[in-house]
Design an enzyme around this catalytic site. Sequence first.
Site, PDB file in Angstrom:
ATOM      1  CG  ASP A  97      -0.334   0.245   2.510  1.00  0.00           C
ATOM      2  OD1 ASP A  97       0.905   0.352   2.562  1.00  0.00           O
ATOM      3  OD2 ASP A  97      -1.054   0.326   3.521  1.00  0.00           O
ATOM      4  CG  ASN A 143      -6.463  11.318  -0.302  1.00  0.00           C
ATOM      5  OD1 ASN A 143      -6.265  11.561  -1.487  1.00  0.00           O
ATOM      6  ND2 ASN A 143      -6.841  10.133   0.121  1.00  0.00           N
ATOM      7  CG  ASP A 168      -9.323  10.030  -6.774  1.00  0.00           C
ATOM      8  OD1 ASP A 168      -9.134   9.304  -5.786  1.00  0.00           O
ATOM      9  OD2 ASP A 168     -10.388  10.641  -6.990  1.00  0.00           O
ATOM     10  CD  GLU A 175      -4.576   3.505   1.907  1.00  0.00           C
ATOM     11  OE1 GLU A 175      -4.236   3.633   3.095  1.00  0.00           O
ATOM     12  OE2 GLU A 175      -5.753   3.650   1.534  1.00  0.00           O
TER      13      GLU A 175
END
Length: 481
Positions: A357, A365, A374, A400
Site C-alpha cells: 500500500d 489526500n 486519485d 490504497e
Amino acid sequence: MPSDSRFSGGAIRSLRFERNLALIFALLGVLLEALIAGYWLLVLEPALRDDAESRAHALAQAQARGIEVLLVRDLPAEQLLNALETRLDAILLIKEDESGQALTNQIRLELDPDRVSLPLEAMSLQRGRSDCEGCFVTEVPLYHPQDYVLIGVATFYANTRSLESLLADVRTNLLIAGGLILLFIVVAWGGVARLLRRLRESESNLSNLLEVVPFPILQLQADGSGIQRANQAAMQYLGLASDGSGRLDSLTWQALLADGLLAAADPQGEVQISTPQGDLRWAMVSVSQVLLSGVAHRLISLVDVSELKATQRRLHQAANTDALTKIYNRRYLFARLSESIERADREGSGLSVILFDLDHFKQINDSFGHAIGDQVLVRVAELMRQCVRESDICGRYGGEEFLVILPSAPVSVAFDIAERLRTKIEAEQWPRPELRVNISGGVAAYAGSTIDVLLETADRLLYQAKRAGRNQIIAEQKPTS
C-alpha cells in the site's frame, strides 16, 4: 413484388414445400424466444444482480471509512454515541436520485469494548428497518486508521427494491418482444396457409415473406456449392453480389466458409463477421435442412447480436474492474487467487503474492486533495502493470492497497518484482514537485494453506514493513540472489 425476386423459383412440386416453410419459420421464432430467455436467465439477470451487489459493497466500504474516523476521535462516550447514531441515520437517508429509494435499509455495529470507549450496552448498535428480506448484506471490518487494529464490524443491508423494479421492467419488455415474435409467427403461418390454397403463387408469396424478414437469410444450392437465393438483409449484411455467372458471392461470405461455417457439427453458433463497411460484428447463425419443392436445401439465418455482446462485455468489465484505476477489483482478485491455488495444488507449481500500500496516503489526500490522491492511485496502477510479468494478475485490493498474484513464482522472483516496483514509484515524477510517494509491501508464498492464511501472511509482512520505517519490501523468507 416482382416474380424475379431473389427467392422466386419454379412451379411447386409438393405441398410439403409450404408446410416445411411454415415449420422452419416457427423454429426460427422459437430460436429467437429461446435466445432472449436464455440470455436473460443465464447472462443479463445474474450480471445485473452482481453489478448491483458490487455497488452495494462499494458503498458500504466507503461509508465504513467515515464510521472508523468517528470511532478513533477522542470524544466523550455520550458525545461519541450521539455522533455514531447521527452518522448511521445520515447513511440511511442517502437515496437514489431517480427512484428516491433509500440505498441502505439497515446498519448494525458490533464494537470491541477494549478498543472503543462506550458503555457496554452501546457496543451493539442497530439503525434502520428490521425487515430486510433479500437485501445485499455487506460486513465491513472497522480498523483503527493509525495502528490498523480491528475495532469492530459494520454490517450494511442494502435496499434491493430498485433492482427488483429494474428486473421487472426488463422482464416486461422481454415479454412484449416475445409476444411480438409469436405474433410474427402467427402472421407467417397465416401467410403459409394462404400459400397452400394458392399453389401457383406459392413461391412468389414465399419470396415476399422472406424479403421482409429484418435479419439475413440465405438458401444454398442443393449440392451446397454456393448461394442460390438471399434476401435483401443478407445482400446488405454480407455485401453479396452476382459474380457474372448468376451466383451470389462476396469476400465476407468466403471468409465465413473458410472459418468452417458449413463444416461445423453444431447447426447453431456464434460467428464474428467483417462487414463490407469494415465493421466487426457478432451474429448468431442457424443452419437448417429444408425441403423446397421436394429438394433438400440448407437455409442459413443470421441474427446480429453485436449489441448483446457489447453489453455483456461492459457488464463483465463493471463487475470485475475497479472504476478508478481500471485494474481488477477485490472480487476478481479473490476468484483468480482461488484458481491459482487450485492450479498450484494440482500441478505442484509455485505461487506467491505481493500485498502493498501507499505510505501516508491519508496525508497525500489531506495535503494535496483527493483529486491528486486519485491521480496517484491511477499512476501507481499503471506502474504496477509495467513491472509485473504477463502471466501475473494485479489489482486494487482496497483503498490504497494493491495485490499482485504471481503464478509459478518463488518468493525471490516476487521480491525482485516488488522491489523494482517500489524503486520505480519512488523515482516517479508526480504532478506536484513537493509530492513524494513510497510504498511498503509484504511478499508471501503459498505453502498449501488457504487464501485467508496466505493473505494474512502477506498483510503481516506489510505491516512489519510499516513498523520498520516504511518504503521497503519484506519477504516471508530472505530472497536468494
